[in-house]
Design an enzyme around this catalytic site. Structure first.
Site, PDB file in Angstrom:
ATOM      1  N   ASP A   8      28.595 -33.406  -4.186  1.00  0.00           N
ATOM      2  CA  ASP A   8      28.891 -32.163  -3.464  1.00  0.00           C
ATOM      3  C   ASP A   8      29.127 -30.967  -4.371  1.00  0.00           C
ATOM      4  O   ASP A   8      29.727 -29.976  -3.940  1.00  0.00           O
ATOM      5  CB  ASP A   8      30.111 -32.374  -2.570  1.00  0.00           C
ATOM      6  CG  ASP A   8      29.799 -33.199  -1.337  1.00  0.00           C
ATOM      7  OD1 ASP A   8      28.767 -32.916  -0.697  1.00  0.00           O
ATOM      8  OD2 ASP A   8      30.568 -34.115  -1.022  1.00  0.00           O
ATOM      9  N   ASP A  23      22.965 -34.488   4.101  1.00  0.00           N
ATOM     10  CA  ASP A  23      23.765 -33.359   3.619  1.00  0.00           C
ATOM     11  C   ASP A  23      23.398 -32.976   2.184  1.00  0.00           C
ATOM     12  O   ASP A  23      23.555 -31.821   1.781  1.00  0.00           O
ATOM     13  CB  ASP A  23      25.256 -33.695   3.626  1.00  0.00           C
ATOM     14  CG  ASP A  23      25.731 -34.502   4.821  1.00  0.00           C
ATOM     15  OD1 ASP A  23      24.977 -35.369   5.300  1.00  0.00           O
ATOM     16  OD2 ASP A  23      26.873 -34.298   5.257  1.00  0.00           O
TER      17      ASP A  23
END
Length: 395
Positions: A115, A173
């Site tokens: 991330d 994602d």
């Protein structure tokens, strides 16, 4: 403001009513008003947020849920502050972004998360874009080098989680973290970052999408052979369902990859994903999706405003790359979704909602986590979408 609210009510901004059909002039006025409101809310947020922490969501008792620097959403708050600084020119937002980013500095060295794009590019990337700070450039290069440590050449993708119970999971994602790698090649001249981003996008396109261009949430790969081991969900209704925010991540990710590569296959992929979403019989008329397009409790399923915000921002960009008829459809849908989010059904009142902007987002329904609450990334992409509308309307 009263006139705008009346227009929204008349046009049906509430659940399951007609889409808004505001003129460009009306929509620009609404975007300005919504950005002004967002600045008010985040000024309250700045005053109430504990030092060294980041706003995440709301706890079950209604209190503010915060996150430390290492939670995947930590970069969205300083990113939102940069966007609001861009709009207002109020130095308080710049100062707040810089203050919070100091706590993110250890993240640039982390190799245990995929991330880093969310954490570092949404924050330091916006600082670099607006301020040209040399230090921000160095931090983003370090972050990019850390991220590619998770790349698995046998699979052709960046590993997402290190959770037990998975072999090598890759989530949809992760498409959102590729923009930083594309930037890293442009900044350094080292093509390795770009090649990894392209390989990841290609592998995801091959394995994450069904024939109708809906997406699985998680593809688990065998680390030895590189072959697909399992196709699963973690936040959607079921392994075979279409988790709404996952569809939005894919739409945004492939639109961005077309911008960065000019490879038409990414544009076609983005168009197909957009058409899947906009043509879906379970897409509500206000264009704020249910948490999953296949949720069995539809039409009584809860919504996900974060999915709408990501989708809206992506649709506005996608409209800039397509033919005239498609462009108008994508642009109008993005604007309509933003108008719905800006209406009283989804946008909080000043000083309420723990000073977040949007209500009614859903983190993980199966995990019973962050259900029907504000989410920091819903606010980030809502603000981004409003700024994009203002920048691109009429161009």
């Amino acid at each position: 403001m009263k006139k705008i609210v009346f227009l929204l009510l008349a046009c049906g901004t509430f659940h399951a009513q007609a889409q808004t059909k505001l003129s460009v002039k009306q929509m620009k006025a609404l975007a300005d008003e919504s950005l002004q409101f967002s600045a008010k809310q985040y000024r309250h947020m700045m005053q109430s947020l504990p030092d060294s922490l980041f706003p995440r969501s709301a706890n079950k008792d209604g209190s503010l849920m915060t996150a430390k620097y290492n939670w995947w959403t930590a970069g969205f708050y300083p990113g939102s502050c940069w966007y609001l600084y861009e709009f207002t020119k109020d130095p308080a937002f710049k100062q707040e972004a810089l203050k919070r980013q100091q706590y993110l500095l250890p993240d640039q060295y982390r190799t245990n998360t995929h991330d880093l794009g969310f954490l570092m590019y949404c924050s330091f990337g916006n600082e670099l874009r607006l301020e040209g700070t040399p230090g921000a450039k160095d931090i983003l290069m370090t972050s990019s080098r850390s991220l590619i440590q998770r790349y698995k050449p046998t699979i052709g993708a960046i590993r997402s989680w290190d959770h037990t119970g998975w072999k090598c999971p890759v989530i949809i994602d992760n498409m959102m973290n590729l923009e930083m790698l594309c930037w890293a090649t442009k900044n350094s001249g080292d093509s390795m970052f770009y090649k990894i981003a392209v390989n990841h996008a290609n592998t995801t396109m091959k394995n994450h999408f069904r024939d109708d261009y809906s997406s699985y949430h998680v593809i688990d790969y065998d680390t030895i052979s590189g072959q697909v081991f399992a196709k699963k969900t973690h936040q959607g209704h079921s392994d075979a369902s279409a988790w709404s925010r996952g569809q939005a991540w894919g739409l945004y990710g492939y639109t961005m990859m077309y911008r960065e590569t000019k490879d038409k296959k990414y544009l076609d992929q983005a168009r197909h994903i957009a058409d899947y979403m906009l043509n879906h019989p379970h897409m509500p008329k206000d264009l704020v999706p249910y948490y999953d397009y296949d949720a069995p409790e539809i039409p009584n399923a809860i919504r996900d405003a974060s999915a709408a915000a990501v989708m809206a921002s992506a649709l506005l960009e996608l409209s800039r790359y397509t033919g005239k008829a498609e462009s108008k459809r994508y642009w109008n849908a993005g604007a309509d979704a933003l108008a719905s989010l800006a209406g009283p059904a989804y946008r909080a009142k000043e000083g309420e909602n723990n000073n977040f902007i949007l209500m009614h987002s859903t983190g993980s329904m199966p995990g019973k986590s962050e259900i029907d609450v504000p989410l920091s990334y819903a606010d980030y992409y809502f603000i981004e979408g409003l700024l994009r509308y203002k920048q691109w309307a009429g161009k």
